[in-house]
Design a protein around this motif. Structure first.
Motif, PDB file in Angstrom:
ATOM      1  N   MET A   1       0.845  -1.189   0.000  1.00 25.64           N
ATOM      2  CA  MET A   1       0.000   0.000   0.000  1.00 25.64           C
ATOM      3  C   MET A   1       0.886   1.247   0.000  1.00 25.64           C
ATOM      4  O   MET A   1       1.933   1.270   0.623  1.00 25.64           O
ATOM      5  CB  MET A   1      -0.890  -0.017   1.240  1.00 25.64           C
ATOM      6  N   ARG A   2       0.416   2.270  -0.715  1.00 21.87           N
ATOM      7  CA  ARG A   2       1.243   3.474  -0.843  1.00 21.87           C
ATOM      8  C   ARG A   2       0.620   4.663  -0.084  1.00 21.87           C
ATOM      9  O   ARG A   2      -0.597   4.876  -0.167  1.00 21.87           O
ATOM     10  CB  ARG A   2       1.385   3.804  -2.326  1.00 21.87           C
ATOM     11  N   PHE A   3       1.459   5.398   0.627  1.00 21.26           N
ATOM     12  CA  PHE A   3       1.032   6.621   1.315  1.00 21.26           C
ATOM     13  C   PHE A   3       1.959   7.761   0.879  1.00 21.26           C
ATOM     14  O   PHE A   3       3.173   7.563   0.784  1.00 21.26           O
ATOM     15  CB  PHE A   3       1.188   6.503   2.830  1.00 21.26           C
ATOM     16  N   ASP A   4       1.394   8.938   0.647  1.00 21.33           N
ATOM     17  CA  ASP A   4       2.192  10.153   0.469  1.00 21.33           C
ATOM     18  C   ASP A   4       1.704  11.139   1.514  1.00 21.33           C
ATOM     19  O   ASP A   4       0.492  11.372   1.635  1.00 21.33           O
ATOM     20  CB  ASP A   4       1.986  10.728  -0.935  1.00 21.33           C
ATOM     21  N   ILE A   5       2.645  11.698   2.259  1.00 26.43           N
ATOM     22  CA  ILE A   5       2.275  12.639   3.326  1.00 26.43           C
ATOM     23  C   ILE A   5       2.882  13.998   2.980  1.00 26.43           C
ATOM     24  O   ILE A   5       4.087  14.086   2.710  1.00 26.43           O
ATOM     25  CB  ILE A   5       2.805  12.153   4.692  1.00 26.43           C
ATOM     26  N   VAL A   6       2.039  15.023   2.978  1.00 27.95           N
ATOM     27  CA  VAL A   6       2.510  16.372   2.641  1.00 27.95           C
ATOM     28  C   VAL A   6       2.482  17.218   3.909  1.00 27.95           C
ATOM     29  O   VAL A   6       1.431  17.354   4.555  1.00 27.95           O
ATOM     30  CB  VAL A   6       1.617  17.009   1.550  1.00 27.95           C
ATOM     31  N   GLY A  78       2.266   8.779  -9.614  1.00 27.52           N
ATOM     32  CA  GLY A  78       1.684   7.613  -8.945  1.00 27.52           C
ATOM     33  C   GLY A  78       0.723   6.770  -9.748  1.00 27.52           C
ATOM     34  O   GLY A  78       0.147   5.835  -9.219  1.00 27.52           O
ATOM     35  N   GLY A  79       0.495   7.041 -10.999  1.00 27.59           N
ATOM     36  CA  GLY A  79      -0.428   6.228 -11.793  1.00 27.59           C
ATOM     37  C   GLY A  79      -1.871   6.548 -11.467  1.00 27.59           C
ATOM     38  O   GLY A  79      -2.303   7.695 -11.592  1.00 27.59           O
ATOM     39  N   ALA A  80      -2.623   5.530 -10.977  1.00 30.37           N
ATOM     40  CA  ALA A  80      -4.057   5.710 -10.703  1.00 30.37           C
ATOM     41  C   ALA A  80      -4.268   6.815  -9.662  1.00 30.37           C
ATOM     42  O   ALA A  80      -3.420   7.034  -8.790  1.00 30.37           O
ATOM     43  CB  ALA A  80      -4.638   4.409 -10.186  1.00 30.37           C
ATOM     44  N   ARG A  81      -5.413   7.499  -9.760  1.00 34.83           N
ATOM     45  CA  ARG A  81      -5.689   8.620  -8.864  1.00 34.83           C
ATOM     46  C   ARG A  81      -5.789   8.147  -7.410  1.00 34.83           C
ATOM     47  O   ARG A  81      -6.570   7.249  -7.091  1.00 34.83           O
ATOM     48  CB  ARG A  81      -7.007   9.282  -9.297  1.00 34.83           C
ATOM     49  N   PRO A  82      -5.004   8.751  -6.519  1.00 36.29           N
ATOM     50  CA  PRO A  82      -5.076   8.345  -5.101  1.00 36.29           C
ATOM     51  C   PRO A  82      -6.290   8.947  -4.403  1.00 36.29           C
ATOM     52  O   PRO A  82      -6.922   9.873  -4.929  1.00 36.29           O
ATOM     53  CB  PRO A  82      -3.787   8.912  -4.522  1.00 36.29           C
ATOM     54  N   LEU A  83      -6.587   8.431  -3.221  1.00 36.12           N
ATOM     55  CA  LEU A  83      -7.609   9.027  -2.362  1.00 36.12           C
ATOM     56  C   LEU A  83      -6.913  10.111  -1.543  1.00 36.12           C
ATOM     57  O   LEU A  83      -5.924   9.827  -0.861  1.00 36.12           O
ATOM     58  CB  LEU A  83      -8.168   7.943  -1.444  1.00 36.12           C
ATOM     59  N   GLU A  97     -13.855   1.272  11.957  1.00 37.24           N
ATOM     60  CA  GLU A  97     -14.650   1.056  10.735  1.00 37.24           C
ATOM     61  C   GLU A  97     -14.128   1.934   9.585  1.00 37.24           C
ATOM     62  O   GLU A  97     -13.985   1.480   8.454  1.00 37.24           O
ATOM     63  CB  GLU A  97     -16.102   1.427  11.037  1.00 37.24           C
ATOM     64  N   VAL A  98     -13.845   3.194   9.916  1.00 34.26           N
ATOM     65  CA  VAL A  98     -13.299   4.115   8.894  1.00 34.26           C
ATOM     66  C   VAL A  98     -11.916   3.632   8.467  1.00 34.26           C
ATOM     67  O   VAL A  98     -11.574   3.629   7.277  1.00 34.26           O
ATOM     68  CB  VAL A  98     -13.256   5.570   9.439  1.00 34.26           C
ATOM     69  N   VAL A  99     -11.128   3.186   9.436  1.00 38.53           N
ATOM     70  CA  VAL A  99      -9.786   2.668   9.127  1.00 38.53           C
ATOM     71  C   VAL A  99      -9.905   1.485   8.159  1.00 38.53           C
ATOM     72  O   VAL A  99      -9.181   1.399   7.159  1.00 38.53           O
ATOM     73  CB  VAL A  99      -9.055   2.242  10.428  1.00 38.53           C
ATOM     74  N   GLN A 100     -10.847   0.586   8.438  1.00 36.51           N
ATOM     75  CA  GLN A 100     -11.034  -0.580   7.557  1.00 36.51           C
ATOM     76  C   GLN A 100     -11.411  -0.125   6.147  1.00 36.51           C
ATOM     77  O   GLN A 100     -10.899  -0.641   5.152  1.00 36.51           O
ATOM     78  CB  GLN A 100     -12.105  -1.523   8.119  1.00 36.51           C
ATOM     79  N   ARG A 101     -12.296   0.851   6.066  1.00 40.01           N
ATOM     80  CA  ARG A 101     -12.715   1.341   4.740  1.00 40.01           C
ATOM     81  C   ARG A 101     -11.526   1.961   4.006  1.00 40.01           C
ATOM     82  O   ARG A 101     -11.288   1.658   2.839  1.00 40.01           O
ATOM     83  CB  ARG A 101     -13.851   2.371   4.925  1.00 40.01           C
ATOM     84  N   LEU A 102     -10.766   2.808   4.706  1.00 37.56           N
ATOM     85  CA  LEU A 102      -9.629   3.475   4.048  1.00 37.56           C
ATOM     86  C   LEU A 102      -8.546   2.473   3.640  1.00 37.56           C
ATOM     87  O   LEU A 102      -7.831   2.689   2.664  1.00 37.56           O
ATOM     88  CB  LEU A 102      -9.034   4.545   4.968  1.00 37.56           C
ATOM     89  N   SER A 103      -8.449   1.367   4.384  1.00 38.53           N
ATOM     90  CA  SER A 103      -7.388   0.395   4.087  1.00 38.53           C
ATOM     91  C   SER A 103      -7.640  -0.318   2.758  1.00 38.53           C
ATOM     92  O   SER A 103      -6.755  -0.986   2.235  1.00 38.53           O
ATOM     93  CB  SER A 103      -7.256  -0.633   5.218  1.00 38.53           C
ATOM     94  N   ARG A 104      -8.839  -0.158   2.206  1.00 39.76           N
ATOM     95  CA  ARG A 104      -9.131  -0.795   0.907  1.00 39.76           C
ATOM     96  C   ARG A 104      -8.586   0.020  -0.261  1.00 39.76           C
ATOM     97  O   ARG A 104      -8.540  -0.456  -1.389  1.00 39.76           O
ATOM     98  CB  ARG A 104     -10.641  -1.032   0.758  1.00 39.76           C
ATOM     99  N   ILE A 147      -3.318   7.902  11.405  1.00 44.08           N
ATOM    100  CA  ILE A 147      -4.056   7.290  10.295  1.00 44.08           C
ATOM    101  C   ILE A 147      -3.186   6.218   9.610  1.00 44.08           C
ATOM    102  O   ILE A 147      -3.637   5.091   9.378  1.00 44.08           O
ATOM    103  CB  ILE A 147      -4.505   8.375   9.279  1.00 44.08           C
ATOM    104  N   VAL A 148      -1.932   6.560   9.327  1.00 46.25           N
ATOM    105  CA  VAL A 148      -1.038   5.592   8.655  1.00 46.25           C
ATOM    106  C   VAL A 148      -0.851   4.355   9.541  1.00 46.25           C
ATOM    107  O   VAL A 148      -0.953   3.222   9.073  1.00 46.25           O
ATOM    108  CB  VAL A 148       0.335   6.231   8.328  1.00 46.25           C
ATOM    109  N   ASP A 149      -0.614   4.560  10.820  1.00 50.50           N
ATOM    110  CA  ASP A 149      -0.357   3.422  11.712  1.00 50.50           C
ATOM    111  C   ASP A 149      -1.578   2.504  11.795  1.00 50.50           C
ATOM    112  O   ASP A 149      -1.459   1.282  11.667  1.00 50.50           O
ATOM    113  CB  ASP A 149       0.020   3.953  13.111  1.00 50.50           C
ATOM    114  N   ALA A 150      -2.747   3.114  11.979  1.00 46.95           N
ATOM    115  CA  ALA A 150      -3.967   2.298  12.132  1.00 46.95           C
ATOM    116  C   ALA A 150      -4.252   1.512  10.845  1.00 46.95           C
ATOM    117  O   ALA A 150      -4.632   0.337  10.899  1.00 46.95           O
ATOM    118  CB  ALA A 150      -5.151   3.191  12.489  1.00 46.95           C
ATOM    119  N   ILE A 151      -4.054   2.143   9.694  1.00 45.81           N
ATOM    120  CA  ILE A 151      -4.308   1.458   8.417  1.00 45.81           C
ATOM    121  C   ILE A 151      -3.239   0.392   8.173  1.00 45.81           C
ATOM    122  O   ILE A 151      -3.546  -0.727   7.746  1.00 45.81           O
ATOM    123  CB  ILE A 151      -4.347   2.467   7.249  1.00 45.81           C
ATOM    124  N   ALA A 152      -1.992   0.736   8.465  1.00 47.69           N
ATOM    125  CA  ALA A 152      -0.884  -0.193   8.199  1.00 47.69           C
ATOM    126  C   ALA A 152      -1.104  -1.533   8.898  1.00 47.69           C
ATOM    127  O   ALA A 152      -0.799  -2.589   8.340  1.00 47.69           O
ATOM    128  CB  ALA A 152       0.432   0.431   8.648  1.00 47.69           C
TER     129      ALA A 152
END
Ligand code: SAM
Length: 258
Positions: A1-6, A78-83, A97-104, A147-152
């Protein structure tokens, strides 16, 4: 999974990301995390990212153009449009629940606000605003790391034993059962509250080696803890037959006591 943090504080974010489970997952390549310095997307000599608010008032506001440029660069690479997620105390409250949704999502961009926040026009490039709770922090870096930790933890291969993730609090709507390690028995701390004395010995069942009994004890503890501390979770929890029976018994016992 890819994350970019600004962020305007990349060192602060990188430091935390280098440690523990997340740090190891990044080193192994299970997670791909890039931290971007917002100042790299400015065009002026002083690398200015903020300005005074229109209409007056205290504080500064993060300018929109550097953020738009950062998003363009990330999306181009990054290719496909990120969320795109904006950290904000005004956003969707982060729950498991939100974490689970975002992890998809395959690719998430996290924008860290600072000062009075970001220029309102940034929101047109944002898919969702995420709040980590009803309080205000000085910046979006800690929320982004949360957010990154919970999703990771939900990304396969990040946590060694997936069963530990499945047992975690909230994953099925129950709080986790209590955990103990060695020693099996210990002298209570001299200044501890009296109630501690009773908890200084590890429950016998955990030392029994009887796995069926241990499993049942853990289920009972998870259900009773949730009932005592967060009964609201039980309205939507996914319980199996055994847990439902435990809950019924606990409620009957509570009813008899009153
Ligand atoms: N003036 C803003 C408001 O009241 O909505 C608060 C700005 S806050 C001082 C600066 C930045 O910290 C925000 O733009 C956001 O990125 C981040 N932030 C603060 N609290 C947060 C929270 N509870 N959840 C997520 N991000 C938060």
């Amino acid at each position: 999974m890819r994350f970019d943090i600004v962020t305007i504080f990349p060192a602060m974010v990188e430091q935390v990301l280098s440690a523990g489970i997340v740090g190891r997952a990044i080193s192994r390549g299970t997670l791909d995390v890039t931290v971007h310095d917002l100042r790299d997307f400015t065009t002026d000599r002083h690398r200015v990212v903020d300005d005074v608010p229109y209409g007056g008032g205290p504080g500064m506001v993060l300018k929109p153009e550097p953020i738009f440029r950062a998003l363009e660069t990330i999306e181009r690479d990054g290719g496909a449009r990120p969320l795109v997620l904006l950290t904000s105390p005004q956003g969707t409250r982060l729950t498991q629940e939100v974490v689970q949704r975002l992890s998809r999502a395959a690719h998430l961009v996290l924008l860290c606000g600072r000062y009075e926040g970001v220029d309102e026009r940034v929101r047109c490039r944002v898919d969702e605003e995420i709040s980590i709770g009803d309080y205000v922090l000085s910046g979006g870096e800690v929320p982004a790391l949360v957010i990154v930790d919970a999703i990771a933890r939900l990304v396969p291969g990040v946590v060694g034993d997936q069963q530990s993730v499945a047992d975690d609090s909230f994953s099925r709507g129950l709080l986790d059962f209590p955990q103990y390690t060695r020693p099996a028995e210990m002298v209570p701390p001299a200044d501890g509250p009296a109630v501690v004395a009773g908890t200084m010995k590890v429950p016998d069942v955990l030392l029994s080696g009887n796995h069926a009994e241990i499993r049942r004890w853990r289920k009972r503890e998870a259900v009773s803890r949730t009932l005592a501390r967060r009964p609201d979770l039980l309205d939507t929890a996914t319980l199996d037959d055994e847990e439902r029976a435990i809950l019924r018994t606990l409620k009957e016992q509570e009813h008899e006591r009153h």
